[in-house]
Write an enzyme that holds these catalytic residues in place. Structure first.
Site, PDB file in Angstrom:
ATOM      1  N   GLY A 252       1.105  -1.144  -0.043  1.00  0.00           N
ATOM      2  CA  GLY A 252       0.214   0.430   0.050  1.00  0.00           C
ATOM      3  C   GLY A 252       0.512   0.936  -0.632  1.00  0.00           C
ATOM      4  O   GLY A 252       0.543   2.100  -0.583  1.00  0.00           O
ATOM      5  N   ASP A 253       1.901   1.269   0.780  1.00  0.00           N
ATOM      6  CA  ASP A 253       2.318   2.435   0.501  1.00  0.00           C
ATOM      7  C   ASP A 253       4.115   2.797  -0.607  1.00  0.00           C
ATOM      8  O   ASP A 253       3.571   3.916  -1.006  1.00  0.00           O
ATOM      9  CB  ASP A 253       3.480   2.411   1.822  1.00  0.00           C
ATOM     10  CG  ASP A 253       3.611   1.869   3.368  1.00  0.00           C
ATOM     11  OD1 ASP A 253       2.131   2.186   3.064  1.00  0.00           O
ATOM     12  OD2 ASP A 253       3.949   0.999   4.096  1.00  0.00           O
TER      13      ASP A 253
HETATM   14  N1  ATP Z   1      -0.627 -10.046  -4.173  1.00  0.00           N
HETATM   15  C1  ATP Z   1      -0.597  -9.446  -4.335  1.00  0.00           C
HETATM   16  N2  ATP Z   1      -0.737  -9.758  -5.894  1.00  0.00           N
HETATM   17  C2  ATP Z   1      -0.740  -8.181  -6.598  1.00  0.00           C
HETATM   18  N3  ATP Z   1      -1.301  -6.926  -6.192  1.00  0.00           N
HETATM   19  C3  ATP Z   1      -0.652  -6.329  -5.479  1.00  0.00           C
HETATM   20  C4  ATP Z   1      -0.979  -7.921  -4.254  1.00  0.00           C
HETATM   21  N4  ATP Z   1      -0.919  -7.543  -3.100  1.00  0.00           N
HETATM   22  C5  ATP Z   1      -0.715  -5.847  -3.317  1.00  0.00           C
HETATM   23  N5  ATP Z   1      -0.459  -5.461  -4.687  1.00  0.00           N
HETATM   24  C6  ATP Z   1      -1.269  -4.245  -4.690  1.00  0.00           C
HETATM   25  O1  ATP Z   1      -0.553  -3.460  -3.921  1.00  0.00           O
HETATM   26  C7  ATP Z   1      -2.136  -3.011  -3.853  1.00  0.00           C
HETATM   27  C8  ATP Z   1      -1.845  -2.503  -2.282  1.00  0.00           C
HETATM   28  O2  ATP Z   1      -2.017  -3.443  -1.193  1.00  0.00           O
HETATM   29  P1  ATP Z   1      -3.544  -3.675  -0.094  1.00  0.00           P
HETATM   30  O3  ATP Z   1      -4.569  -3.366  -0.537  1.00  0.00           O
HETATM   31  O4  ATP Z   1      -2.680  -4.697   0.329  1.00  0.00           O
HETATM   32  O5  ATP Z   1      -1.822  -2.399   0.374  1.00  0.00           O
HETATM   33  P2  ATP Z   1      -2.843  -2.386   1.915  1.00  0.00           P
HETATM   34  O6  ATP Z   1      -3.041  -2.899   2.921  1.00  0.00           O
HETATM   35  O7  ATP Z   1      -2.446  -0.584   2.238  1.00  0.00           O
HETATM   36  O8  ATP Z   1      -1.191  -2.554   2.603  1.00  0.00           O
HETATM   37  P3  ATP Z   1       0.764  -1.439   3.681  1.00  0.00           P
HETATM   38  O9  ATP Z   1      -0.516  -0.948   4.139  1.00  0.00           O
HETATM   39  O10 ATP Z   1       0.414  -2.654   4.422  1.00  0.00           O
HETATM   40  O11 ATP Z   1       1.481  -1.267   2.567  1.00  0.00           O
HETATM   41  C9  ATP Z   1      -3.236  -3.288  -4.321  1.00  0.00           C
HETATM   42  O12 ATP Z   1      -4.110  -2.621  -4.611  1.00  0.00           O
HETATM   43  C10 ATP Z   1      -2.522  -3.677  -5.856  1.00  0.00           C
HETATM   44  O13 ATP Z   1      -2.869  -3.485  -7.138  1.00  0.00           O
HETATM   45 MG    MG Z   2      -2.009   0.938   4.127  1.00  0.00          MG
END
Ligand code: ATP
Ligand code: MG
Length: 312
Positions: A252-253
């Site tokens: 996400g970051d």
């Molecule tokens: N397993 C995966 N396969 C493909 N793309 C992924 C995967 N995990 C994350 N992504 C990509 O990264 C983006 C952000 O991931 P996610 O929704 O998990 O963010 P988050 O929960 O805010 O993560 P964090 O706060 O730990 O950084 C997703 O929208 C996707 O584009």
């Molecule tokens: Mg996040």
């Protein structure tokens, strides 16, 4: 300039042992320390895309010195407020093979009124029209939960673009100050709106709802499923490219870094979303908290196909 704010940073220390077991002395086979914090992750991911940024926040003691040195060695500028207590260390104990691991997070130093005032006046001095500011992560003890709301108001008044990536009450409170961009994941967005978000279409509706409330860019990410971006009355939707997932923490970051890279370069919002999705996916495909280069991301972005929902 792009500024990243990490109010509650940490030294992330990973200790590798042959096997994790309790009630015995474990011998470390490897030790690795890295700068930890969501704003730092954004700066590190931007650096991998050759985009400069400056990291702000509070640091103290020898652990704080380590953060300054580690970030500067990576080529990231820093402009911290020093506090008396040392920066926290978050320790993970992991086994050489798969299996259980331990993670212990410290609370971090309490920020007193004096340090907080120094930080706020630094932000007021730096605030300039056209810059991008990323406010990311949890808050340390002593910092009021509406700090992101105040920072958003001060920076937006100066004409800067504010991105907030946080959750819970800090996210809820900053919505009223209307940051330029928010990027909750679907759990964070569901908690904020008190509705369930199970599909990309649910996420598109939720993003439009928040966007219609006055936030110019609302991204809701859904891990491996993909993400949506609501802006200018339209929701752009895309599935994530297929990757072999290694470590999705920090994806996400990375996505925030990808979005800010392209939006600050004034690329169209849909292109910024595709790049953000590919940046997140690239990071999820790497071990540890690591970030892809522009070349690696450019390869993945070819797989991202956008759909549009609403009036163009
Ligand atoms: N397993 C995966 N396969 C493909 N793309 C992924 C995967 N995990 C994350 N992504 C990509 O990264 C983006 C952000 O991931 P996610 O929704 O998990 O963010 P988050 O929960 O805010 O993560 P964090 O706060 O730990 O950084 C997703 O929208 C996707 O584009
Ligand atoms: Mg996040």
């Amino acid at each position: 300039m792009i500024y990243t704010v990490t109010l509650n940073p940490a030294v992330d220390k990973q200790i590798t042992v042959p096997t994790v077991s309790l009630g015995t002395v474990l011998r470390a086979s490897a030790v690795q320390s890295d700068p930890g914090g969501k704003g730092f992750n954004v700066s590190r991911a931007l650096k991998m895309q050759d985009v400069p940024s400056c990291a702000l926040g509070f640091v103290g003691g020898a652990t704080g010195d380590f953060l300054v040195t580690a970030l500067e060695e990576l080529g990231i500028k820093t402009d911290f407020v020093r506090v008396a207590e040392p920066t926290r260390t978050n320790v993970s104990v992991v086994s050489e093979t798969e299996g259980p691991h331990l993670k212990v997070n410290e609370a971090g130093p309490t920020i007193d009124a004096n340090a907080l005032d120094l930080f706020l006046s630094k932000v007021r001095d730096l605030a300039q029209a056209g810059d991008w500011w990323v406010l990311a992560g949890s808050l340390p003890p002593g910092v009021p939960t509406d700090i992101y709301t105040n920072l958003t108001a001060v920076l937006s008044d100066a004409g800067a673009n504010v991105v907030v990536d946080t959750s819970g009450s800090a996210l809820k409170s900053c919505i009223d100050a209307k940051p330029a961009l928010i990027k909750p994941n679907h759990h964070e967005a569901a908690a904020l709106l008190e509705r369930s978000i199970d599909t990309l279409s649910d996420a598109a509706e939720a993003a439009l709802q928040l966007h219609n409330g006055g936030i110019p860019y609302v991204v809701i990410s859904m891990g491996a499923e993909g993400a949506v971006l609501a802006t200018n009355g339209v929701a752009h939707i895309a599935e994530a490219p297929e990757i072999v997932e290694r470590n999705p923490i920090g994806a996400g970051d990375s996505m925030v870094a990808g979005l800010v890279n392209k939006l600050s370069a004034q690329l169209p919002a849909a292109d910024a979303l595709a790049w953000g999705i590919a940046t997140g996916a690239m990071s999820a495909s790497l071990d540890g908290t690591a970030f892809g280069s522009s070349m690696q991301i450019a390869e993945l972005v070819k797989q991202v196909e956008l759909e549009h929902y609403g009036e163009e």
